[in-house]
Write a protein that holds these residues in place. Sequence first.
Motif, PDB file in Angstrom:
ATOM      1  N   VAL A   1       0.854  -1.192   0.000  1.00  0.00           N
ATOM      2  CA  VAL A   1       0.000   0.000   0.000  1.00  0.00           C
ATOM      3  C   VAL A   1       0.886   1.238   0.000  1.00  0.00           C
ATOM      4  N   TRP A   2       0.494   2.235  -0.785  1.00  0.00           N
ATOM      5  CA  TRP A   2       1.159   3.539  -0.773  1.00  0.00           C
ATOM      6  C   TRP A   2       0.181   4.594  -0.280  1.00  0.00           C
ATOM      7  N   LEU A   3       0.748   5.635   0.349  1.00  0.00           N
ATOM      8  CA  LEU A   3       0.034   6.882   0.622  1.00  0.00           C
ATOM      9  C   LEU A   3       0.701   7.962  -0.208  1.00  0.00           C
ATOM     10  N   ALA A   4      -0.090   8.897  -0.723  1.00  0.00           N
ATOM     11  CA  ALA A   4       0.486   9.991  -1.497  1.00  0.00           C
ATOM     12  C   ALA A   4      -0.393  11.223  -1.345  1.00  0.00           C
ATOM     13  N   GLY A   5       0.225  12.396  -1.396  1.00  0.00           N
ATOM     14  CA  GLY A   5      -0.547  13.626  -1.301  1.00  0.00           C
ATOM     15  C   GLY A   5       0.285  14.817  -1.727  1.00  0.00           C
ATOM     16  N   HIS A   6      -0.402  15.892  -2.072  1.00  0.00           N
ATOM     17  CA  HIS A   6       0.260  17.138  -2.462  1.00  0.00           C
ATOM     18  C   HIS A   6      -0.303  18.292  -1.652  1.00  0.00           C
ATOM     19  N   SER A   7       0.581  19.178  -1.205  1.00  0.00           N
ATOM     20  CA  SER A   7       0.189  20.373  -0.453  1.00  0.00           C
ATOM     21  C   SER A   7      -0.588  19.967   0.802  1.00  0.00           C
ATOM     22  N   ILE A   8      -1.783  20.499   1.002  1.00  0.00           N
ATOM     23  CA  ILE A   8      -2.536  20.133   2.208  1.00  0.00           C
ATOM     24  C   ILE A   8      -2.923  18.654   2.166  1.00  0.00           C
ATOM     25  N   GLY A   9      -3.018  18.093   0.966  1.00  0.00           N
ATOM     26  CA  GLY A   9      -3.270  16.662   0.836  1.00  0.00           C
ATOM     27  C   GLY A   9      -2.100  15.834   1.346  1.00  0.00           C
ATOM     28  N   SER A  10      -0.879  16.373   1.215  1.00  0.00           N
ATOM     29  CA  SER A  10       0.277  15.660   1.756  1.00  0.00           C
ATOM     30  C   SER A  10       0.281  15.727   3.278  1.00  0.00           C
TER      31      SER A  10
ATOM     32  N   PHE B   1       4.350  15.350  -1.431  1.00  0.00           N
ATOM     33  CA  PHE B   1       4.789  16.380  -2.364  1.00  0.00           C
ATOM     34  C   PHE B   1       4.449  17.769  -1.809  1.00  0.00           C
ATOM     35  N   ASN B   2       5.478  18.590  -1.610  1.00  0.00           N
ATOM     36  CA  ASN B   2       5.318  19.958  -1.097  1.00  0.00           C
ATOM     37  C   ASN B   2       4.484  19.998   0.183  1.00  0.00           C
ATOM     38  N   PRO B   3       4.856  19.216   1.210  1.00  0.00           N
ATOM     39  CA  PRO B   3       4.069  19.213   2.451  1.00  0.00           C
ATOM     40  C   PRO B   3       4.258  20.513   3.243  1.00  0.00           C
ATOM     41  N   PRO B   4       3.186  21.133   3.704  1.00  0.00           N
ATOM     42  CA  PRO B   4       3.299  22.377   4.481  1.00  0.00           C
ATOM     43  C   PRO B   4       4.023  22.156   5.813  1.00  0.00           C
ATOM     44  N   PHE B   5       4.889  23.092   6.164  1.00  0.00           N
ATOM     45  CA  PHE B   5       5.570  23.078   7.454  1.00  0.00           C
ATOM     46  C   PHE B   5       5.058  24.268   8.241  1.00  0.00           C
ATOM     47  N   ALA B   6       4.347  23.983   9.347  1.00  0.00           N
ATOM     48  CA  ALA B   6       3.674  25.030  10.132  1.00  0.00           C
ATOM     49  C   ALA B   6       4.682  25.782  10.998  1.00  0.00           C
ATOM     50  N   SER B   7       5.429  26.687  10.362  1.00  0.00           N
ATOM     51  CA  SER B   7       6.454  27.448  11.057  1.00  0.00           C
ATOM     52  C   SER B   7       6.880  28.606  10.166  1.00  0.00           C
ATOM     53  N   PRO B   8       7.429  29.676  10.741  1.00  0.00           N
ATOM     54  CA  PRO B   8       7.990  30.749   9.896  1.00  0.00           C
ATOM     55  C   PRO B   8       9.055  30.185   8.963  1.00  0.00           C
ATOM     56  N   PRO B   9       9.084  30.628   7.713  1.00  0.00           N
ATOM     57  CA  PRO B   9      10.004  30.056   6.718  1.00  0.00           C
ATOM     58  C   PRO B   9      11.435  30.580   6.866  1.00  0.00           C
TER      59      PRO B   9
END
Length: 345
Positions: free
Chosen positions: A158-167, A190-198
């Motif tokens: 089984v794989w999990l996959a997501g992009h942006s908020i889906g990731s 793919f491009n997972p959001p990191f909840a922190s100042p960049p």
Amino acid sequence: MASERENFGLTGPSFLTAVDWNNSNHRRSIAASLVQGVYVLECDRQQNRQGPQALAPPWWEFFNFRVNQVLVDDHDLSYFGAIYEFNFPYPYPNYAGQRPPQYVIAFRGMVNKSKTRAEDFKLNLNCMINNLQESRRFHIGTESAHNVVSGASGPGNVWLAGHSIGSSIALLVGRHMAKNMGVHIETYLFNPPFASPPIERIKNEKVKLGLRFANSVLTAGLAMAASHSRKAEENDPFTAMLSSWIPYLFLNQEDIVCSEYIGYFEHREKMESIGAGKIGRLATKHSIGSIVSAARGKESEAVHLIPSAYLTINPSPSQNFKEAHGIHQWWKPDLEFKYKLYQYK
């Protein structure tokens, strides 16, 4: 009017006519295409494109998958995910080396259209305030993962996959399965959001290092002050259950949404090199927000933080945010990526 980016024949990885499942570039491209399939599936729904007019099917049929189930949001009735099933042309055991997955659970990111904008925006807000685990999409995704894993020939199929908020949803689901069930699912983020100042976007290396070091010391200090017992720290699931789960993170160096993951892992390594590894490891497990919430009696875990990951970084310059954050970059055949494995020890 359909966008060219929705048309597999125009913008998809149609060059992958002979898939080598042992090739990590092929697996990455296919995982990204299946996520794009969910995006287009929702666009088909909104524009009532059916039958020959539907643009979504080629994104999975080209790689011999079919849609087993569409995941529907209870609130806006949008398609936010899909469970794909691989159509094996010959018996499963006959595959040598890396085998194709029996199932792929894929999650799209935000679709900026009137019918989905409000719920997608709410999901992004929940991600920013570390509350995504309360969303219906996470619960539906987790239930789907439980069902698929129990029905497959083992979690390795089984794989999990997501992009942006889906990731972020895929990360939460994979994290939940590893932490609570001891099940490690191959995961493509793919491009997972990191909840922190960049901080990673700061060009001055000395300023960047100083900010990260100060943040690590503060976070570790608060975590130690809030810790109730050494035993609880020793039995921390972050270390015991999550460290051996290694998801694949696909990051663009110029993407303000996800690039902080690069600094998050690099800084822990730097802390080790200067003899401050204990502080770095403790800070890795916590965010200031999660510590403050816990001090107020709220159950709060920094769910975007993970101990181990295999990073694929796109260092190529991007013309704009849309290009840097887009899913299409991950199946381009001519890009040169940087790779780095980080494993929590």
